[in-house]
Design an enzyme around this catalytic site. Structure first.
Site, PDB file in Angstrom:
ATOM      1  N   GLU A 197      -5.706  -7.902  -0.888  1.00 56.38           N
ATOM      2  CA  GLU A 197      -6.061  -7.731   0.529  1.00 56.38           C
ATOM      3  C   GLU A 197      -7.468  -7.155   0.583  1.00 56.38           C
ATOM      4  O   GLU A 197      -7.779  -6.199  -0.114  1.00 56.38           O
ATOM      5  CB  GLU A 197      -5.087  -6.817   1.270  1.00 56.38           C
TER       6      GLU A 197
ATOM      7  N   GLU B 270       0.805  -1.228   0.000  1.00 53.19           N
ATOM      8  CA  GLU B 270       0.000   0.000   0.000  1.00 53.19           C
ATOM      9  C   GLU B 270       0.835   1.275   0.000  1.00 53.19           C
ATOM     10  O   GLU B 270       0.428   2.315   0.529  1.00 53.19           O
ATOM     11  CB  GLU B 270      -0.971   0.005   1.193  1.00 53.19           C
TER      12      GLU B 270
END
Length: 796
Positions: free
Chosen positions: A387, A312
């Site tokens: 995710e 991320e």
């Protein structure tokens, strides 16, 4: 005399005293009523396809046995004993929202009461429907509750492989890491630890996961704690730190085919040469990651299937290509690169850079809201929700998980969904408490809980495998909800249906647009190689948000398929799996021990010569890394200690504290006495602390408050109300020095605190107003070496 029945349709020998079949239908109805009400089971089923069709049109799902007997006998009598088993001539499968053949609505559409033959079938259908309703009410096994008698929205869906298949299914998985989410699991005693692992990984047992994704530890805070790196320093390699190696081996032990993924959230500081950035020196970063892959194989015989870039955070096209280059040079062609574990933006560069596109095997996005973007599709690569979930594991969390497991493919062509996190095995008061597929946060008691997302996972994982293919079908139910259908290409078929309502399936992110789901009747037509399927096994879950009495992963009676057709009445907040596979199981271990709070009197002297894990039980590192240490220079009482080992600020994922800290205990503790022997290794500027009522951790660790008792190498001490040391409550001279052992004691009672050094009072009567409760803790002033021994806390 009626014509003789074919052998396969012949009735068994009539029992003595049983009436002949040459009676009027009304008499037969009366007889059957009396026989069945008195428990007579002498009437034997006739294996007749007509009975399947009759059962489906009557809506009598789940209880076919007695109704089949009634339908068989009725069909024989009505057709003069000829044993006709097919629907009437001219009957055709109902189209979307069309009435069932022989119904009053269908006959009215044809302008009247229909032909003599149709009227005959109508009477039979009504009789079967009437008796089916009575018998189902009396003799059904487990089945979902009936919906109201109001007409259901009816729609049809075709499942066909004749024109090819959809995308290849890559599996369902979960993340251990990001970070320290499995921290407490390793401290469970047997048999409870193995039971938890079975629920997660064992095929046809519980969640039966296909994928395990782990954090490549980077010594930095990555959500709920820090995970240790295999290379704290450039010339340091240790492939036995942490517990992810152990967890991957346990997963492989249960499922040798499970896919393994490694992803860094952070990196040791040396990788960036002092900069908080891993891409300035892509060769060094690639070397660091590849060493982890090679170490997994060399020391643990683990083959890593995929590796990510940086969780991320920004991606570097140059680094991705460098990493692919070194993987190929070392013969690691089978290790695929997933990028970029954030949004879909990497695909924008992939479609204009063929070398980057070639380097990446999977385009992975996090929390995509079941949607993809056109450029991701244009890459031609596998698309994953690498995710997702991250939601409290109650029934709403289960609804979230059920919805996205289907709709990530239906809406976004994503062929894998990976949950954060695998198991909520960290202190619940840390960020995102209980956001795992199940909960195991009490190693001291052995208590754990198999939460509803485990069984929602099983609806997919127990009846599919990576390498299966999705069918080419829209997947949206007309009354709301979705379905997917998958095949192994060898004749097996699995259909997963979900009807999760909006308010009962919200994930933590992103916001969920409004939609409606209503009760509905879904009719499926199996075409192509599935046309000959006769029976589908049925597994069902119903999330009950009114009474809280949810029914999870229950096996129902099989559905009989008549000429490629079957129907289901779907209520709201349900999950169905219909499959040709007969291997599904809802296994259950013995009930675990009851819940117990963390022991109020807890000691650890760290005297373990060959510890199974590098970290001491129940300590949860929040900044820095605390490891077992053999202090060879001390032949006395402090040979085995706990040592903080990170001496350079890592390349962080969040804003780690400037101090290191590890918490332990019960967050509800108010009054406590904490004692620990401490050893400052850093001269002049070094310092250590013990603490109580610590109120924060995880990604919020910089804002942690509590009562902190510090001693420093310059001979001073401080008492502060926060980890940062800005709220000074007391300070003075202590006379401590570095490279010597000292004993600190912190006593907190009500609104007052006091401290002892080496058994003697050093300060007292410090007023404490806030916080009112929290964990115990220990730590250091900076990223520095320091040791701790003989930790003891008494609390209430």
């Amino acid at each position: 005399m009626p014509a003789a029945l074919p052998h396969k349709h012949r009735l068994p020998t009539q029992p003595r005293g049983f009436p002949t079949l040459g009676m009027a239908p009304q008499q037969l109805h009366s007889l059957l009523s009396a026989q069945l009400q008195h428990g007579d089971t002498r009437i034997t089923s006739l294996p007749c396809p007509f009975s399947k069709w009759q059962l489906l049109t009557s809506g009598g799902r789940g209880c076919p046995y007695r109704l089949r007997r009634l339908a068989a006998l009725l069909s024989l009598e009505q057709d003069g004993g000829a044993g006709r088993c097919a629907p009437p001539r001219g009957w055709r499968a109902a189209r979307s929202r069309a009435a069932l053949p022989g119904s009053a609505e269908a006959l009215q559409r044809r302008g009247g009461c229909g032909t003599r033959r149709e009227r005959s079938w109508t009477r039979m259908g009504c009789a079967a429907l009437l008796w089916g309703t009575v018998l189902l009410a009396c003799s059904c096994g487990p089945a979902p509750p009936r919906v109201d008698a109001a007409p259901l929205l009816a729609a049809t869906y075709v499942l066909d492989d004749a024109n090819g298949l959809g995308r290849e299914f890559d599996g369902i998985g979960a993340v251990s890491g990001g970070g320290a989410t499995s921290r407490l699991l390793v401290n469970y005693q047997e048999p409870y630890r193995s039971q938890i692992l079975d629920y997660l990984f064992k095929p046809n047992f519980g969640a039966s996961l296909h994928i395990l994704k782990v954090e490549i530890g980077g010594d930095a805070q990555s959500t709920d704690g820090t995970e240790p790196s295999h290379m704290h320093y450039e010339n340091d390699e240790n492939y036995f730190r942490g517990y992810e190696w152990w967890l991957m081996k346990e997963a492989k032990k249960r499922n040798p085919n499970i896919k393994l993924i490694g992803l860094p959230w952070a990196f040791p500081g040396w990788v960036g040469k002092g900069e908080n950035w891993p891409y300035d020196y892509p060769d060094i970063t690639a070397y660091y990651i590849i060493s982890w892959i090679l170490g997994a194989k060399q020391y643990h015989d683990l083959d890593i299937d995929y590796v990510g870039i940086w969780n991320e955070r920004a991606f570097s096209s140059k680094y991705i290509k460098v990493l692919r280059h070194y993987l190929d040079r070392l013969g690691l062609w089978n290790v695929g690169i997933i990028a970029a574990d954030g949004d879909w933006n990497v695909s924008n560069e992939m479609i204009v850079d063929p070398y980057l596109n070639e380097a990446i095997e999977v385009v992975g996005a996090h929390y995509p809201g079941t949607k993809t973007v056109p450029n991701a599709l244009l890459t031609g690569k596998k698309l994953w929700s690498s995710e997702d979930y991250s939601t409290f594991n109650d029934d709403v969390g289960a609804g979230c998980w059920a919805r996205i497991l289907n709709q990530n493919y239906v809406n976004g062509n994503m062929t894998s969904t990976i949950a954060w996190n695998l198991v909520a095995s960290y202190y619940e008061e840390l960020p995102f408490g209980r956001c795992g597929l199940m909960t195991a946060q009490e190693p001291w008691s052995g208590h754990y809980k198999v939460e509803s997302p485990i069984w929602i996972t099983a609806h997919t994982t127990q009846f599919t495998q990576p390498g299966w293919s999705y069918l080419q079908v829209d997947g949206h139910l007309e009354g709301g909800g979705s379905f997917v259908a998958l095949t192994d290409g060898l004749g097996n078929l699995t259909i997963i249906i979900e009807t999760m309502s909006h308010n009962h399936s919200k994930c933590i992110r992103p916001p969920l647009p409004n939609f409606n789901v209503i009760p509905q009747r879904a009719t499926f037509y199996l075409r192509g190689s599935f046309y000959m399927v006769e029976t589908l096994q049925v597994w069902h879950s119903r999330l009950d948000f009114e009474s809280g009495n949810s029914s999870l992963f229950q096996q129902l009676h099989p559905v009989n398929v008549w000429k490629g057709r079957f129907s289901l009445d779907l209520n709201v907040d349900e999950v169905y799996t219909l499959t040709t596979l007969k291997t599904g199981q809802k296994c259950a271990c013995p009930e675990p021990p009851p819940h117990q709070p963390f022991p109020s009197n807890y000691k650890d002297d760290f005297n373990i010569g060959n510890p199974p894990f590098s970290e001491a039980p129940n300590f949860a590192d929040q900044t820095g890394v605390f490891e077992y240490f053999i202090n060879a220079s001390d032949p006395g009482d402090h040979v085995f200690t706990l040592r903080q080992v990170v001496v350079q600020r890592p390349i962080t994922w969040v804003s780690d504290a400037d101090q290191t800290i590890s918490v332990i205990g019960n967050f509800k503790w108010v009054n406590m006495t904490v004692t620990c022997d401490v050893y400052i290794e850093k001269p002049r500027d070094g310092g250590v602390f013990i603490a109580g009522r610590v109120d924060n951790g995880g990604i919020y660790v910089r804002n942690t408050e509590g009562v902190f008792f510090w001693v420093f190498a310059d001979g001073t001490y401080r008492v502060t109300g926060d980890l940062a040391g800005k709220k000074i409550l007391m300070k003075g001279l202590a006379g401590v020095r570095d490279n010597a052992w000292h004993t600190l004691t912190l006593n907190i009672q009500g609104n007052s605190a006091s401290g002892l050094l080496n058994g003697y009072p050093l300060w007292e009567n410090v007023t404490i107003s806030n916080p009112g409760n929290g964990w115990a803790a220990l730590g250091t002033r900076s990223f520095e070496l320091a040791q701790f021994d003989n930790f003891h806390v008494e609390a209430c």
